[in-house]
Design an enzyme around this catalytic site. Structure first.
Site, PDB file in Angstrom:
ATOM      1  N   CYS A 194       0.794  -1.231   0.000  1.00  0.00           N
ATOM      2  CA  CYS A 194       0.000   0.000   0.000  1.00  0.00           C
ATOM      3  C   CYS A 194       0.832   1.290   0.000  1.00  0.00           C
ATOM      4  O   CYS A 194       0.341   2.335  -0.424  1.00  0.00           O
ATOM      5  CB  CYS A 194      -0.947  -0.004   1.193  1.00  0.00           C
ATOM      6  SG  CYS A 194      -1.891  -1.539   1.355  1.00  0.00           S
TER       7      CYS A 194
ATOM      8  N   ASN B 166     -10.162  -1.474  -2.942  1.00  0.00           N
ATOM      9  CA  ASN B 166      -8.790  -1.254  -2.498  1.00  0.00           C
ATOM     10  C   ASN B 166      -7.874  -2.054  -3.416  1.00  0.00           C
ATOM     11  O   ASN B 166      -7.843  -3.288  -3.364  1.00  0.00           O
ATOM     12  CB  ASN B 166      -8.650  -1.713  -1.045  1.00  0.00           C
ATOM     13  CG  ASN B 166      -7.245  -1.524  -0.487  1.00  0.00           C
ATOM     14  OD1 ASN B 166      -6.265  -1.461  -1.224  1.00  0.00           O
ATOM     15  ND2 ASN B 166      -7.130  -1.466   0.829  1.00  0.00           N
TER      16      ASN B 166
ATOM     17  N   HIS C 235      -3.626   6.709   0.129  1.00  0.00           N
ATOM     18  CA  HIS C 235      -3.956   5.333  -0.247  1.00  0.00           C
ATOM     19  C   HIS C 235      -5.432   5.073   0.024  1.00  0.00           C
ATOM     20  O   HIS C 235      -5.940   5.332   1.119  1.00  0.00           O
ATOM     21  CB  HIS C 235      -3.087   4.363   0.554  1.00  0.00           C
ATOM     22  CG  HIS C 235      -3.592   2.965   0.563  1.00  0.00           C
ATOM     23  ND1 HIS C 235      -3.821   2.243  -0.587  1.00  0.00           N
ATOM     24  CD2 HIS C 235      -3.931   2.127   1.598  1.00  0.00           C
ATOM     25  CE1 HIS C 235      -4.269   1.037  -0.262  1.00  0.00           C
ATOM     26  NE2 HIS C 235      -4.352   0.942   1.042  1.00  0.00           N
TER      27      HIS C 235
END
Length: 337
Positions: free
Chosen positions: A115, A287, A257
């Site tokens: 991430c 995500n 993020h």
């Protein structure tokens, strides 16, 4: 001295779309309305059987070359951020060099960071450009977390989507990336974890922090990740702006993020930032791990939200634990502007 500039970006999403309505029909016992409200995610793109992160990366890179008339011979370094490589070895970036027809003088490297990977990649690309080693770097972030997720896993299947983003990081006379700061804390390794597939014997591998509720190879402890993020990210942003003689009021957009709506909303509230300055754009893609920030940048460029010359913060955070941030002005000239 040349500096790194975030140039054009191309995004590739797998053809298969998995909606919350489809999941609800498949699992009537799941409350997808409540889940959707918490995650902010209504659908995800899922890679096909046999389709890997490298396959997505190739399609994103080819799209980048075609849409922006980029001579692939001009690329002198390729960097691939992925936690779902084709093989433990060889390096997937080397395979991409051959598949994309890049020069044999092109450097190639994989890095496994998840991430926070896009911001880390920008820092490394900036160093390569400032040192004179490279002038045009193909930075690809590509993930297929769906390969690690069991079909009955309510906690993960509703969050993670597959994607690839290809970003051309190129030399520029104007400094547009600065103030890089990083963090890592390996004590959080047991909160987001795939413990098999490496050289560590199963009996010696990290164990999930709490009880593992699902059959997925991927384990995630959501509450611990939220606590880590809320503790680390606002502090990181505050340090970045202060060390560069700015305040948060000087920042136009906070580009973070895209984990889940709940996590980003908690960050926004803790930072005292209004909704317009911390965009949340994960409704239709989920995500996508290392690809979330370039996907976000590409979308904001396209809809005009991201103004050239504005001062923004880029932040990645998550698995590891690891986190990274920097200041960024978008100096790339878009066609038609």
């Amino acid at each position: 001295m040349p500096y790194a500039q975030i140039g054009p970006i191309a995004v590739h999403l797998p053809e298969r779309v998995e909606t919350n309505a489809q999941l609800q029909a498949e699992h009537p016992e799941w409350d997808l309305q409540v889940i959707g409200e918490k995650t902010g995610i209504m659908q995800r793109h899922i890679s096909a059987d046999g389709e890997t992160a490298a396959d997505l990366a190739v399609k994103a890179a080819e799209k980048l070359f075609a849409e922006h008339d980029i001579d692939r011979e001009s690329v002198d370094f390729i960097m691939l951020c992925t936690q779902t490589p084709d093989y433990p070895l060889p390096t997937t970036a080397c395979l991409l060099q051959q598949r994309l027809g890049l020069s044999s003088t092109c450097g190639a490297i994989d890095y496994n960071l998840g991430c926070s990977g896009f911001v880390y990649g920008l820092a490394m690309a900036d160093g390569l450009i400032q040192s004179g080693v490279a002038r045009r770097i193909l930075l690809i972030t590509a993930e297929t977390y769906s390969k690690y997720i069991d079909a009955d896993d309510r906690s993960l299947r509703t969050i993670f989507g597959d994607a690839a983003a290809a970003t051309l990081v190129q030399a520029s006379d104007e400094k547009s990336l600065w103030g890089f700061q990083f963090g890592s804390d390996g004590s959080g390794a047991d909160t987001l974890l795939v413990a098999d597939g490496g050289a560590r014997a199963p009996q010696d591998a990290h164990k999930p922090r709490h009880r593992k509720r699902w059959k997925s190879r991927l384990y995630m402890d959501g509450p611990s990740l939220i606590n880590f993020t809320v503790g680390a990210v606002p502090k990181l942003i505050e340090e970045i702006v202060q060390r560069n003689d700015l305040t948060t009021d000087d920042i136009d957009l906070f580009l973070l993020h895209q984990a889940t709506f709940k996590m980003l909303e908690q960050l926004r509230i803790s930072m005292g930032v209004d909704e317009a300055r911390l965009p949340i754009r994960l409704r239709d893609v989920g995500n996508t791990v290392s690809a979330t920030v370039p996907i976000l940048i590409d979308e904001l460029r396209r809809d005009g939200t991201l103004s050239q010359g504005s001062t923004n913060v880029l932040v990645g955070f998550g698995v590891g634990w690891s986190w990274a941030g920097c200041l960024w002005k978008d100096t790339f000239e878009r066609a038609g502007r």
